[in-house]
Design a protein around this motif. Structure first.
Motif, PDB file in Angstrom:
ATOM      1  N   ILE A  69       0.939  -0.919  -0.593  1.00  0.00           N
ATOM      2  CA  ILE A  69       0.213   0.053  -0.015  1.00  0.00           C
ATOM      3  C   ILE A  69       0.855   1.458   0.021  1.00  0.00           C
ATOM      4  O   ILE A  69       0.796   2.435  -0.370  1.00  0.00           O
ATOM      5  CB  ILE A  69      -1.179  -0.238   1.013  1.00  0.00           C
ATOM      6  CG1 ILE A  69      -1.935  -1.122   0.722  1.00  0.00           C
ATOM      7  CG2 ILE A  69      -1.602   1.400   1.309  1.00  0.00           C
ATOM      8  CD1 ILE A  69      -2.337  -1.549   2.249  1.00  0.00           C
ATOM      9  N   ALA A  70       2.270   1.381   0.937  1.00  0.00           N
ATOM     10  CA  ALA A  70       3.048   2.211   1.200  1.00  0.00           C
ATOM     11  C   ALA A  70       3.705   2.521  -0.786  1.00  0.00           C
ATOM     12  O   ALA A  70       3.999   3.558  -1.170  1.00  0.00           O
ATOM     13  CB  ALA A  70       4.164   2.256   1.590  1.00  0.00           C
ATOM     14  N   ILE A  71       4.045   1.299  -1.314  1.00  0.00           N
ATOM     15  CA  ILE A  71       4.256   1.872  -2.796  1.00  0.00           C
ATOM     16  C   ILE A  71       2.862   2.364  -3.405  1.00  0.00           C
ATOM     17  O   ILE A  71       4.081   3.522  -4.048  1.00  0.00           O
ATOM     18  CB  ILE A  71       4.345   0.542  -3.397  1.00  0.00           C
ATOM     19  CG1 ILE A  71       5.973  -0.197  -2.420  1.00  0.00           C
ATOM     20  CG2 ILE A  71       4.988   0.331  -4.952  1.00  0.00           C
ATOM     21  CD1 ILE A  71       6.850  -1.356  -2.819  1.00  0.00           C
ATOM     22  N   ALA A  72       2.112   2.177  -3.630  1.00  0.00           N
ATOM     23  CA  ALA A  72       1.085   2.930  -3.678  1.00  0.00           C
ATOM     24  C   ALA A  72       0.447   4.166  -3.797  1.00  0.00           C
ATOM     25  O   ALA A  72       0.367   4.960  -4.917  1.00  0.00           O
ATOM     26  CB  ALA A  72       0.106   1.652  -4.083  1.00  0.00           C
ATOM     27  N   LEU A  73       1.031   4.123  -2.667  1.00  0.00           N
ATOM     28  CA  LEU A  73       0.063   5.616  -2.243  1.00  0.00           C
ATOM     29  C   LEU A  73       1.466   6.852  -1.641  1.00  0.00           C
ATOM     30  O   LEU A  73       1.045   7.830  -1.679  1.00  0.00           O
ATOM     31  CB  LEU A  73       0.017   6.070  -0.593  1.00  0.00           C
ATOM     32  CG  LEU A  73      -2.145   4.891  -1.808  1.00  0.00           C
ATOM     33  CD1 LEU A  73      -2.984   4.897   0.099  1.00  0.00           C
ATOM     34  CD2 LEU A  73      -2.401   6.185  -2.540  1.00  0.00           C
ATOM     35  N   ILE A  96      -2.056   6.622 -13.263  1.00  0.00           N
ATOM     36  CA  ILE A  96      -1.042   7.369 -13.372  1.00  0.00           C
ATOM     37  C   ILE A  96      -0.041   6.795 -12.242  1.00  0.00           C
ATOM     38  O   ILE A  96      -0.251   5.995 -11.614  1.00  0.00           O
ATOM     39  CB  ILE A  96      -2.021   7.952 -11.619  1.00  0.00           C
ATOM     40  CG1 ILE A  96      -2.990   9.004 -11.724  1.00  0.00           C
ATOM     41  CG2 ILE A  96      -0.961   9.122 -10.593  1.00  0.00           C
ATOM     42  CD1 ILE A  96      -3.901   9.146 -11.349  1.00  0.00           C
ATOM     43  N   ASP A  97       0.897   6.610 -12.941  1.00  0.00           N
ATOM     44  CA  ASP A  97       2.214   6.290 -11.688  1.00  0.00           C
ATOM     45  C   ASP A  97       2.203   6.194 -10.427  1.00  0.00           C
ATOM     46  O   ASP A  97       2.382   7.165  -9.693  1.00  0.00           O
ATOM     47  CB  ASP A  97       3.459   6.885 -12.482  1.00  0.00           C
ATOM     48  CG  ASP A  97       3.587   5.598 -13.906  1.00  0.00           C
ATOM     49  OD1 ASP A  97       3.727   4.280 -13.767  1.00  0.00           O
ATOM     50  OD2 ASP A  97       4.517   6.600 -14.872  1.00  0.00           O
ATOM     51  N   MET A  98       2.511   4.771 -10.020  1.00  0.00           N
ATOM     52  CA  MET A  98       2.778   4.752  -8.758  1.00  0.00           C
ATOM     53  C   MET A  98       4.066   5.773  -8.253  1.00  0.00           C
ATOM     54  O   MET A  98       4.707   5.803  -8.925  1.00  0.00           O
ATOM     55  CB  MET A  98       2.778   3.536  -8.162  1.00  0.00           C
ATOM     56  CG  MET A  98       1.490   2.298  -8.247  1.00  0.00           C
ATOM     57  SD  MET A  98       1.624   1.200  -7.426  1.00  0.00           S
ATOM     58  CE  MET A  98       2.860   0.536  -9.063  1.00  0.00           C
ATOM     59  N   PRO A  99       4.034   6.236  -6.616  1.00  0.00           N
ATOM     60  CA  PRO A  99       3.091   6.284  -5.928  1.00  0.00           C
ATOM     61  C   PRO A  99       2.045   7.412  -7.113  1.00  0.00           C
ATOM     62  O   PRO A  99       1.881   8.223  -7.096  1.00  0.00           O
ATOM     63  CB  PRO A  99       4.013   6.478  -5.029  1.00  0.00           C
ATOM     64  CG  PRO A  99       4.992   7.605  -5.443  1.00  0.00           C
ATOM     65  CD  PRO A  99       5.618   7.059  -6.603  1.00  0.00           C
ATOM     66  N   CYS A 100       1.008   6.903  -6.200  1.00  0.00           N
ATOM     67  CA  CYS A 100      -0.301   7.851  -6.691  1.00  0.00           C
ATOM     68  C   CYS A 100      -0.373   9.177  -5.351  1.00  0.00           C
ATOM     69  O   CYS A 100      -1.368   9.098  -4.981  1.00  0.00           O
ATOM     70  CB  CYS A 100      -1.744   6.746  -6.378  1.00  0.00           C
ATOM     71  SG  CYS A 100      -0.991   6.111  -8.219  1.00  0.00           S
ATOM     72  N   ALA A 135      12.183  12.271   6.622  1.00  0.00           N
ATOM     73  CA  ALA A 135      11.625  13.352   6.375  1.00  0.00           C
ATOM     74  C   ALA A 135      10.538  13.647   4.808  1.00  0.00           C
ATOM     75  O   ALA A 135       9.624  13.975   4.543  1.00  0.00           O
ATOM     76  CB  ALA A 135      11.336  14.810   7.045  1.00  0.00           C
ATOM     77  N   ASP A 136      11.548  12.696   4.229  1.00  0.00           N
ATOM     78  CA  ASP A 136      11.378  13.433   2.999  1.00  0.00           C
ATOM     79  C   ASP A 136      10.882  11.546   2.231  1.00  0.00           C
ATOM     80  O   ASP A 136      10.525  12.158   1.260  1.00  0.00           O
ATOM     81  CB  ASP A 136      12.246  13.627   1.953  1.00  0.00           C
ATOM     82  CG  ASP A 136      13.072  14.930   2.495  1.00  0.00           C
ATOM     83  OD1 ASP A 136      12.784  15.918   3.070  1.00  0.00           O
ATOM     84  OD2 ASP A 136      14.444  14.796   3.299  1.00  0.00           O
ATOM     85  N   TYR A 137      11.319  10.932   2.763  1.00  0.00           N
ATOM     86  CA  TYR A 137      10.596   9.099   2.071  1.00  0.00           C
ATOM     87  C   TYR A 137      10.132   8.786   3.007  1.00  0.00           C
ATOM     88  O   TYR A 137       9.708   8.842   4.902  1.00  0.00           O
ATOM     89  CB  TYR A 137      11.770   8.474   2.134  1.00  0.00           C
ATOM     90  CG  TYR A 137      11.531   7.169   1.695  1.00  0.00           C
ATOM     91  CD1 TYR A 137      11.606   6.374   0.746  1.00  0.00           C
ATOM     92  CD2 TYR A 137      11.484   5.820   2.682  1.00  0.00           C
ATOM     93  CE1 TYR A 137      11.517   6.160   0.013  1.00  0.00           C
ATOM     94  CE2 TYR A 137      10.200   4.696   2.371  1.00  0.00           C
ATOM     95  CZ  TYR A 137      10.953   4.724   0.458  1.00  0.00           C
ATOM     96  OH  TYR A 137      10.427   3.230  -0.112  1.00  0.00           O
ATOM     97  N   LEU A 138       8.109   8.971   2.901  1.00  0.00           N
ATOM     98  CA  LEU A 138       7.751   8.562   3.627  1.00  0.00           C
ATOM     99  C   LEU A 138       7.117   7.281   3.845  1.00  0.00           C
ATOM    100  O   LEU A 138       6.334   6.535   2.442  1.00  0.00           O
ATOM    101  CB  LEU A 138       6.247   9.300   2.454  1.00  0.00           C
ATOM    102  CG  LEU A 138       6.404  10.794   2.783  1.00  0.00           C
ATOM    103  CD1 LEU A 138       5.110  11.613   2.040  1.00  0.00           C
ATOM    104  CD2 LEU A 138       6.977  11.529   3.840  1.00  0.00           C
ATOM    105  N   VAL A 139       7.277   6.831   4.805  1.00  0.00           N
ATOM    106  CA  VAL A 139       6.895   5.429   4.820  1.00  0.00           C
ATOM    107  C   VAL A 139       5.560   5.513   6.058  1.00  0.00           C
ATOM    108  O   VAL A 139       5.409   7.180   6.557  1.00  0.00           O
ATOM    109  CB  VAL A 139       7.480   4.900   5.602  1.00  0.00           C
ATOM    110  CG1 VAL A 139       8.860   4.534   5.086  1.00  0.00           C
ATOM    111  CG2 VAL A 139       8.385   5.380   7.204  1.00  0.00           C
ATOM    112  N   PRO A 140       4.953   5.174   5.951  1.00  0.00           N
ATOM    113  CA  PRO A 140       3.098   4.864   6.663  1.00  0.00           C
ATOM    114  C   PRO A 140       3.251   4.996   7.926  1.00  0.00           C
ATOM    115  O   PRO A 140       4.222   4.586   8.200  1.00  0.00           O
ATOM    116  CB  PRO A 140       2.436   4.026   5.749  1.00  0.00           C
ATOM    117  CG  PRO A 140       3.321   2.764   5.422  1.00  0.00           C
ATOM    118  CD  PRO A 140       4.466   3.899   5.329  1.00  0.00           C
TER     119      PRO A 140
END
Length: 759
Positions: A659-663, A741-745, A681-686
């Motif tokens: 899900i994190a890859i998708a979003l 729409i390419d991931m991440p969406c 702070a820049d790489y967004l893990v859920p």
């Protein structure tokens, strides 16, 4: 399907008593830090280490020229040493973050300060930042000696037959996508402790593949195999990143520990981890040939992976994609071209479902595209093309032979669980009302091959001095509960209390064949080898007991000295004895046979093929581009489910990463190959609040390829979840003209796609 009592690992993990790689320490240990390149492509003209060496607490600063280490081909026969990552850069750098020098100091802080003081004279060269630049005519070369930026290019299937079918077909559905580069981002990066002992060295490292890592480090050091041993502590998450990556830095640590005769600690910082454990990053396109009723008759795909500045295990991701296509579908004419190409980005490696996630992501986008081209329901198109029980065993274009899974049953179950028809009715009502928040439903049907890598799993079993049994199945403890699984399976085989069994963590000095945990192989292969070695141990114990008791071997039984208590106190072991059946007084304690040891190896041959369906439900705000994931349902057929709680945890954890890859997640670079996402702070893990509860349902189609009937499950969520969520977002927006729409969406990408179609 069953659920066993607890997990033996949990108490230490939850109470803080488990010692992870970064926790390991001994008296007199020094810290090892690394100077890293700030430039993506350059030659190294000179080092000035004088200021760093003058800093109080610094023991020394070392470069590749000081250490006499031998760069090894990361994958024998495929990635030669000339394009494999050296432990320390030799004369040039190929990506930002490459280690160029090592600093040994009295503390972590001093080592970090000294690294800042090392001056490196770089001569910058034009960087190659992406696949387009790397494959352009007259493109500069990442490694001149290799003569090309292409590591491999492989064709599979019958291209001519596939193209002929496409020339006469009713419908062609085309889809293209970029599968994003992501970071493994485990809770702990590469970490450990190296302890010298004369000419030998013990390397405590949180590696997923102990035996292979042992071989690589010994060869890099140029020492005999028995001069080192690897001990694996609990691993703070692996996800494939600790199969490869910067494990080679431990060769630097081992060389310096032996030279200085001091233990050394090595612990990656978070930025170092983000700049060393990266994966995915494939450009993919696919064409489906189909009849007007939606039956797919042929498939042609082309995939190209960006493997970064050196070719390691990441070079195999495109091949894995190639091998899994067409996934769970009954498509006979299939051809795939796969290539791996180097750029001046971080070298890629495995990440939960490497290559196979990209395969399912591509095929599932194509199935949705076909459904929309034909104005058919996406579920119906899948229903018409999924494999049926009569199709098995089925040889894939790659030559792998699929065993049976209930693909159609998983689809129907998932649609029922999610309330598919009701959701479609709600979706239509929202669209008719002009609602700003549109509903989308996305489907992802998947297959995977598990236990393919190293299908022969060795194991050892021994009786310890305290009358317990230790099983060595070589499984790295990465949080999946395998120590509990091994103990339970051995106990069931031997008829003992599970607390009498210990599943040993890997130590190549004790058990050299510790293959580790990777490729969704642990339960099916290590579990099967644990059963086999337990049977052999029991036979050996009966033989030895029969000699001592002067009885026939067939009359000997292994039993508890007192009846098995249920319930029992957690952690309570009960004494076991070997006795003559029907003669309670004729027995000897299991402890009297301490030192009895046997080995076994279970060879599965072909991999197993689990499968299933994910369905995601999203709400998309058409004004802001924001996406809310409302529900995510998974139906998984992974053969016999050994423990439902543990299997659910594996599916849920993998799905959250998918899900994190998708979003959310993407490692991004600028035009000069500078990484832009170097911290959390820049790489967004859920966070937990970013995803709903992942709902899990299991079907069981036992495999006949191992005695447990089990298939792998650990990577299924990461493979199947991304296209389910991506398809749901595009499904929501399709009435507005959005087709991809390419991931991440991200909200920005969704908003831009909407604006592009409005203009």
């Amino acid at each position: 399907m069953s659920t066993w009592e607890g997990r033996v690992e949990d108490f230490d993990l939850l109470t803080g008593q488990a010692r992870f790689g970064g926790d390991l320490n001994v008296d007199g240990a020094l810290w090892l830090g690394f100077v890293r390149s700030p430039i993506a492509r350059a030659t190294i003209a000179a080092f000035d280490t004088s200021e760093a060496e003058a800093l109080d607490g610094v023991v020394g600063v070392f470069t590749a020229d000081d250490l006499d280490l031998i760069t090894q081909p990361e994958v024998d026969g495929v990635t030669p040493a000339e394009i494999s990552r050296p432990p320390l850069a030799k004369g040039s750098v190929a990506y930002v973050g490459e280690a160029v020098a090592a600093v040994v100091a009295s503390s972590e802080a001093v080592a970090a300060d000294a690294c800042e003081l090392v001056e490196v004279d770089y001569k910058s060269l034009p960087p190659i930042s992406d696949l387009d630049a790397a494959t352009a005519r007259k493109a500069p070369l990442v490694h001149q000696s290799h003569g090309t930026n292409t590591v491999l290019s492989v064709h599979s299937g019958d291209v001519v037959a596939a193209l002929k079918e496409m020339a006469i077909t009713d419908v062609l559905a085309l889809a293209a996508q970029h599968y994003p580069r992501v970071a493994c981002s485990p809770i702990e990066g590469v970490a450990g402790l190296v302890v010298p002992d004369g000419e030998r060295v013990t390397i405590h490292i949180n590696a997923q593949m102990p035996s292979l890592t042992h071989s690589g480090l010994a060869a890099t050091l140029g020492v005999d195999d028995d001069q080192i041993s690897l001990v694996v502590p609990p691993i703070g998450g692996g996800f494939g990143g600790k199969c490869d990556g910067e494990n080679g830095l431990f060769a630097v640590a081992a060389r310096l520990a032996l030279r200085l005769n001091r233990p050394l600690r090595l612990v990656q910082s978070r930025p170092e981890n983000l700049l060393s454990m990266q994966a995915r990053d494939q450009d993919q396109e696919i064409t489906l040939a189909a009849s007007r009723d939606g039956i797919v008759t042929a498939l042609y795909a082309k995939v190209s992976g960006d493997v970064g500045g050196y070719a390691g295990m990441g070079a195999f991701e495109p091949l894995q994609t190639q091998r899994l296509i067409p996934g769970p579908y009954r498509i006979d004419k299939v051809a795939v071209t796969a290539s791996a190409v180097m750029t001046n980005t971080v070298p890629t490696g495995p990440y939960r479902g490497p290559g196979r996630a990209e395969a399912i992501g591509l095929v599932e986008r194509a199935m949705d595209k076909l459904a929309r081209d034909l104005d058919l329901d996406p579920a119906e198109v899948r229903r018409r093309n999924l494999l049926r029980p009569a199709d098995f065993p089925r040889e894939m274009p790659s030559g792998l032979v699929m065993d049976e899974a209930d693909h159609l049953g998983a689809l129907e179950q998932a649609l029922s669980e999610i309330g598919y028809q009701q959701l479609r009715e709600e979706q239509s009502a929202r669209r008719a009302a002009g609602d700003q928040r549109l509903l989308g439903i996305g489907i992802s049907c998947w297959a995977d091959f598990t236990g393919r890598h190293e299908p022969c799993q060795p194991a050892a079993a021994r009786v310890t001095d305290d009358g317990c049994i230790e099983i060595d199945a070589g499984i790295a403890p990465i949080g999946q509960g395998m120590q509990s699984v091994i103990a339970q399976l051995a106990a069931e085989t031997l008829g003992l209390n599970p607390d009498t069994i210990t599943a040993a963590t890997p130590d190549t000095g004790r058990f050299r064949s510790a293959l580790g945990s990777f490729g969704s192989r642990s339960a099916s292969l290590a579990g099967s080898s644990a059963v086999e070695v337990s049977v052999r141990l029991l036979d050996k114990l009966k033989e030895r007991a029969a000699e001592r008791l002067e009885a026939a071997k067939d009359d000997i039984e292994l039993r508890l000295a007192t009846p098995l208590k249920a319930p029992r106190t957690p952690g309570e072991a009960q004494d076991a004895v070997l006795g003559v059946r029907g003669t309670p007084t004729a027995s000897i304690a299991l402890a009297d046979l301490a030192g009895t040891e046997v080995t076994a190896a279970f060879d599965q041959g072909q991999p197993t093929f689990p499968g299933g369906t994910h369905v995601a439900v999203v709400e998309v705000d058409t004004e802001t581009g924001n996406v809310d994931l409302l529900r995510h349902v998974t139906v998984t057929d992974c053969g016999r489910v050994l423990d439902e709680t543990m299997a659910s945890g594996q599916v849920q954890g993998g799905a959250v990463q998918g899900i994190a890859i998708a979003l959310f997640e993407e490692m991004r670079y600028d035009a000069d190959a500078n990484p832009l996402t170097t911290s959390l702070a820049d790489y967004l893990v859920p966070a937990a609040s970013d995803v709903p509860e992942v709902e899990t349902v299991f079907l069981e189609t036992p495999t006949d390829r191992n005695p447990l009937g089990a298939k792998g499950v650990g990577e299924s969520g990461t493979i199947a979840a991304p296209p389910a969520v991506q398809n749901a977002i595009i499904d929501a927006l399709s009435p507005l003209g959005v087709t991809h729409i390419d991931m991440p969406c991200t909200p920005e990408r969704v908003w831009r796609a909407l604006k592009a179609n409005q203009g």
